[in-house]
Design a protein around this motif. Structure first.
Motif, PDB file in Angstrom:
ATOM      1  N   GLN A 190      15.343  34.554   8.612  1.00  0.00           N
ATOM      2  CA  GLN A 190      14.351  34.282   7.568  1.00  0.00           C
ATOM      3  C   GLN A 190      13.219  35.303   7.596  1.00  0.00           C
ATOM      4  O   GLN A 190      12.747  35.755   6.553  1.00  0.00           O
ATOM      5  CB  GLN A 190      13.803  32.864   7.735  1.00  0.00           C
ATOM      6  N   ILE A 191      12.779  35.656   8.802  1.00  0.00           N
ATOM      7  CA  ILE A 191      11.739  36.681   8.936  1.00  0.00           C
ATOM      8  C   ILE A 191      12.249  38.015   8.397  1.00  0.00           C
ATOM      9  O   ILE A 191      11.533  38.737   7.690  1.00  0.00           O
ATOM     10  CB  ILE A 191      11.308  36.839  10.404  1.00  0.00           C
TER      11      ILE A 191
ATOM     12  N   LYS B 142       1.769  33.253   8.638  1.00  0.00           N
ATOM     13  CA  LYS B 142       2.536  32.014   8.487  1.00  0.00           C
ATOM     14  C   LYS B 142       1.890  30.881   9.274  1.00  0.00           C
ATOM     15  O   LYS B 142       1.827  29.737   8.809  1.00  0.00           O
ATOM     16  CB  LYS B 142       3.987  32.223   8.959  1.00  0.00           C
TER      17      LYS B 142
ATOM     18  N   ASP C 161      12.005  38.081   4.680  1.00  0.00           N
ATOM     19  CA  ASP C 161      10.628  38.229   4.199  1.00  0.00           C
ATOM     20  C   ASP C 161      10.119  39.660   4.347  1.00  0.00           C
ATOM     21  O   ASP C 161       9.368  40.155   3.496  1.00  0.00           O
ATOM     22  CB  ASP C 161       9.697  37.282   4.964  1.00  0.00           C
TER      23      ASP C 161
ATOM     24  N   VAL D 120       5.437  28.224  14.577  1.00  0.00           N
ATOM     25  CA  VAL D 120       6.044  28.545  13.282  1.00  0.00           C
ATOM     26  C   VAL D 120       7.532  28.216  13.337  1.00  0.00           C
ATOM     27  O   VAL D 120       8.262  28.724  14.182  1.00  0.00           O
ATOM     28  CB  VAL D 120       5.851  30.038  12.947  1.00  0.00           C
ATOM     29  N   GLN D 121       7.958  27.334  12.434  1.00  0.00           N
ATOM     30  CA  GLN D 121       9.375  26.958  12.344  1.00  0.00           C
ATOM     31  C   GLN D 121      10.097  27.974  11.460  1.00  0.00           C
ATOM     32  O   GLN D 121       9.992  27.938  10.234  1.00  0.00           O
ATOM     33  CB  GLN D 121       9.520  25.546  11.741  1.00  0.00           C
ATOM     34  N   VAL D 122      10.804  28.906  12.071  1.00  0.00           N
ATOM     35  CA  VAL D 122      11.446  29.969  11.305  1.00  0.00           C
ATOM     36  C   VAL D 122      12.553  30.617  12.128  1.00  0.00           C
ATOM     37  O   VAL D 122      12.477  30.654  13.360  1.00  0.00           O
ATOM     38  CB  VAL D 122      10.393  31.034  10.887  1.00  0.00           C
ATOM     39  N   THR D 123      13.580  31.103  11.465  1.00  0.00           N
ATOM     40  CA  THR D 123      14.657  31.820  12.152  1.00  0.00           C
ATOM     41  C   THR D 123      14.412  33.323  12.061  1.00  0.00           C
ATOM     42  O   THR D 123      13.649  33.802  11.214  1.00  0.00           O
ATOM     43  CB  THR D 123      16.031  31.503  11.532  1.00  0.00           C
TER      44      THR D 123
ATOM     45  N   GLU E 143       6.283  27.412   0.867  1.00  0.00           N
ATOM     46  CA  GLU E 143       6.337  27.687   2.303  1.00  0.00           C
ATOM     47  C   GLU E 143       6.303  26.380   3.093  1.00  0.00           C
ATOM     48  O   GLU E 143       6.878  26.275   4.173  1.00  0.00           O
ATOM     49  CB  GLU E 143       5.139  28.569   2.696  1.00  0.00           C
TER      50      GLU E 143
ATOM     51  N   ASN F 131      14.672  28.416  16.972  1.00  0.00           N
ATOM     52  CA  ASN F 131      14.234  28.202  15.589  1.00  0.00           C
ATOM     53  C   ASN F 131      12.741  27.991  15.417  1.00  0.00           C
ATOM     54  O   ASN F 131      12.283  27.515  14.380  1.00  0.00           O
ATOM     55  CB  ASN F 131      14.996  27.047  14.938  1.00  0.00           C
ATOM     56  N   ASN F 132      11.942  28.299  16.445  1.00  0.00           N
ATOM     57  CA  ASN F 132      10.497  28.302  16.250  1.00  0.00           C
ATOM     58  C   ASN F 132       9.839  29.296  17.210  1.00  0.00           C
ATOM     59  O   ASN F 132      10.415  29.693  18.224  1.00  0.00           O
ATOM     60  CB  ASN F 132       9.888  26.906  16.400  1.00  0.00           C
TER      61      ASN F 132
ATOM     62  N   GLU G 147       9.442  21.838   1.137  1.00  0.00           N
ATOM     63  CA  GLU G 147       9.494  23.219   1.625  1.00  0.00           C
ATOM     64  C   GLU G 147      10.770  23.895   1.117  1.00  0.00           C
ATOM     65  O   GLU G 147      11.832  23.293   1.054  1.00  0.00           O
ATOM     66  CB  GLU G 147       9.485  23.217   3.151  1.00  0.00           C
TER      67      GLU G 147
END
Length: 210
Positions: free
Chosen positions: A173-174, A158, A177, A167-170, A97, A203-204, A32
């Protein structure tokens, strides 16, 4: 590699083409966040996804990114195809991703197979059509949806490409995008949580409405 090709592309390509792809293609397994293609690169091979997902990004003159669309198993990227056929520098950035397996096909085989295999010609034309549809959808999203709606659609997209409603994302990061600020994203995520559409965790994010 031939088993992976048959499993993912056997319904599209005849055995002779699968054997050619197997003989000239290069199998890659990447984690990833791996950058497959950068803006300005000359593209020497075209990716065929065996598993995982790749996000396709554009960049403005300030270096800020905007997510255009995702490609998944059984897909390839139309923008990559355009650069390959025209021997032009890449105008997109491709980043995995999820952990991804793919076969890189040499550029010189693309035009050869267009005349040799009807199934390859159909695949390339269908790929152009699918990616163009997704590109128009991306334009519509930016032009017509409010940022809150864009954010929720992005989270659902996602979740679908990751096959996971968590969804593992900060927040940052969003923001990258969607080409906006972390402060805006954090505020809108809280609004979506209050509306019962998501649950926020460290973080998710859990998507409650898919």
């Amino acid at each position: 590699m031939i088993n992976e090709l048959k499993e993912n592309y056997g319904y599209l390509f005849e055995d002779d083409l699968l054997m050619e792809i197997n003989s000239v293609g290069t199998f890659k397994e990447v984690p990833e966040g791996f950058q497959l293609i950068n803006i300005g690169d000359y593209i020497k091979s075209m990716p065929l996804l065996v598993s995982g997902a790749v996000k396709i990004l554009r960049e403005d003159d300030k270096g800020d990114e905007l997510l255009i669309y995702f490609i998944e198993r059984g897909d390839t990227c139309a923008m990559t195809l355009s650069c390959c056929m025209g021997q032009k520098k890449s105008e997109i950035r491709a980043v995995t991703e999820t952990p991804t397996k793919l076969v890189m096909v040499p550029v010189e085989k693309m035009s050869e197979w267009m005349g040799k295999y009807k199934s390859w010609q159909n695949f390339i034309l269908q790929s152009y059509h699918d990616r163009m549809t997704e590109l128009l959808e991306a334009i519509d999203t930016i032009a017509f949806l409010k940022m809150e709606e864009r954010l929720f659609k992005h989270l659902k997209d996602k979740a679908m490409v990751n096959h996971n409603d968590v969804v593992q994302v900060t927040h940052q990061q969003i923001a990258f995008d969607l080409h906006t600020s972390r402060v805006v994203i954090s505020r809108l995520l809280k609004t979506l949580e209050n509306e019962g559409k998501i649950e926020l965790h460290r973080n998710n994010i859990k998507i409650l409405e898919l």
